[in-house]
Design a protein around this motif. Structure first.
Motif, PDB file in Angstrom:
ATOM      1  N   ASP A 115       0.829  -1.211   0.000  1.00  0.00           N
ATOM      2  CA  ASP A 115       0.000   0.000   0.000  1.00  0.00           C
ATOM      3  C   ASP A 115       0.859   1.255   0.000  1.00  0.00           C
ATOM      4  O   ASP A 115       0.578   2.217  -0.731  1.00  0.00           O
ATOM      5  N   SER A 139       1.254   4.049  -2.985  1.00  0.00           N
ATOM      6  CA  SER A 139       1.045   5.472  -2.714  1.00  0.00           C
ATOM      7  C   SER A 139       2.243   6.298  -3.171  1.00  0.00           C
ATOM      8  O   SER A 139       2.084   7.358  -3.797  1.00  0.00           O
ATOM      9  N   ARG A 163       2.193   6.635  -6.881  1.00  0.00           N
ATOM     10  CA  ARG A 163       1.204   7.610  -7.324  1.00  0.00           C
ATOM     11  C   ARG A 163       1.703   9.034  -7.099  1.00  0.00           C
ATOM     12  O   ARG A 163       1.518   9.917  -7.940  1.00  0.00           O
ATOM     13  N   ALA A 201      -3.544  15.578  -3.832  1.00  0.00           N
ATOM     14  CA  ALA A 201      -4.685  14.871  -4.424  1.00  0.00           C
ATOM     15  C   ALA A 201      -4.331  13.428  -4.765  1.00  0.00           C
ATOM     16  O   ALA A 201      -5.182  12.538  -4.687  1.00  0.00           O
ATOM     17  N   THR A 204      -2.582  11.385  -3.106  1.00  0.00           N
ATOM     18  CA  THR A 204      -2.478  10.517  -1.917  1.00  0.00           C
ATOM     19  C   THR A 204      -3.516  10.850  -0.852  1.00  0.00           C
ATOM     20  O   THR A 204      -3.414  10.376   0.276  1.00  0.00           O
ATOM     21  N   GLU A 205      -4.533  11.644  -1.204  1.00  0.00           N
ATOM     22  CA  GLU A 205      -5.453  12.166  -0.195  1.00  0.00           C
ATOM     23  C   GLU A 205      -6.244  11.102   0.556  1.00  0.00           C
ATOM     24  O   GLU A 205      -6.671  11.334   1.684  1.00  0.00           O
ATOM     25  N   HIS A 206      -6.446   9.947  -0.013  1.00  0.00           N
ATOM     26  CA  HIS A 206      -7.229   8.905   0.659  1.00  0.00           C
ATOM     27  C   HIS A 206      -6.356   7.825   1.290  1.00  0.00           C
ATOM     28  O   HIS A 206      -6.873   6.800   1.743  1.00  0.00           O
ATOM     29  N   ASP A 207      -5.063   8.036   1.322  1.00  0.00           N
ATOM     30  CA  ASP A 207      -4.143   7.030   1.859  1.00  0.00           C
ATOM     31  C   ASP A 207      -4.083   7.116   3.378  1.00  0.00           C
ATOM     32  O   ASP A 207      -4.001   8.203   3.944  1.00  0.00           O
ATOM     33  N   ASP A 208      -4.124   5.968   4.038  1.00  0.00           N
ATOM     34  CA  ASP A 208      -4.206   5.901   5.500  1.00  0.00           C
ATOM     35  C   ASP A 208      -2.835   5.563   6.101  1.00  0.00           C
ATOM     36  O   ASP A 208      -2.586   4.445   6.538  1.00  0.00           O
TER      37      ASP A 208
END
Length: 93
Positions: free
Chosen positions: A17, A21, A24, A70, A72-76
């Motif tokens: 993951d 990221s 990206r 933008a 990586t905005e949803h990466d936890d």
């Protein structure tokens, strides 16, 4: 020139993951004016992941910020990384 380095210590089950990221982020960075190089690297001994980007200036990095965010905005990262991300903006002295 500005050397932007981010150090990730992924949990083993989330290494893919974090690498995804970082890739990206790199692809987004490649679309931005002022980027000279970008790489995703892994230390062979520790497994630590290092993002390395070389920008022609701090202004270029800051202008790219919205596009990079933008990507990586949803990466936890709180879930994926065992330690907080360490980030450096380095200049030659």
């Amino acid at each position: 020139m500005l050397y932007h380095i981010s150090i990730h210590t992924p949990k083993p089950e989330h290494e893919h993951d974090v690498i995804d990221s970082m890739h990206r982020f790199g692809e987004a960075a490649r679309t931005q004016p002022g980027l000279l190089e970008v790489h995703t690297l892994r230390d062979q001994r520790s497994g630590t992941l290092v993002g390395f980007a070389l920008w022609d200036s701090l202004d270029a990095l800051e202008a790219a910020g919205p596009t990079l965010g933008a990507a990586t905005e949803h990466d936890d990262f709180d879930l994926w990384d065992a330690e907080p991300i360490r980030s450096f903006l380095l200049e030659e002295v």
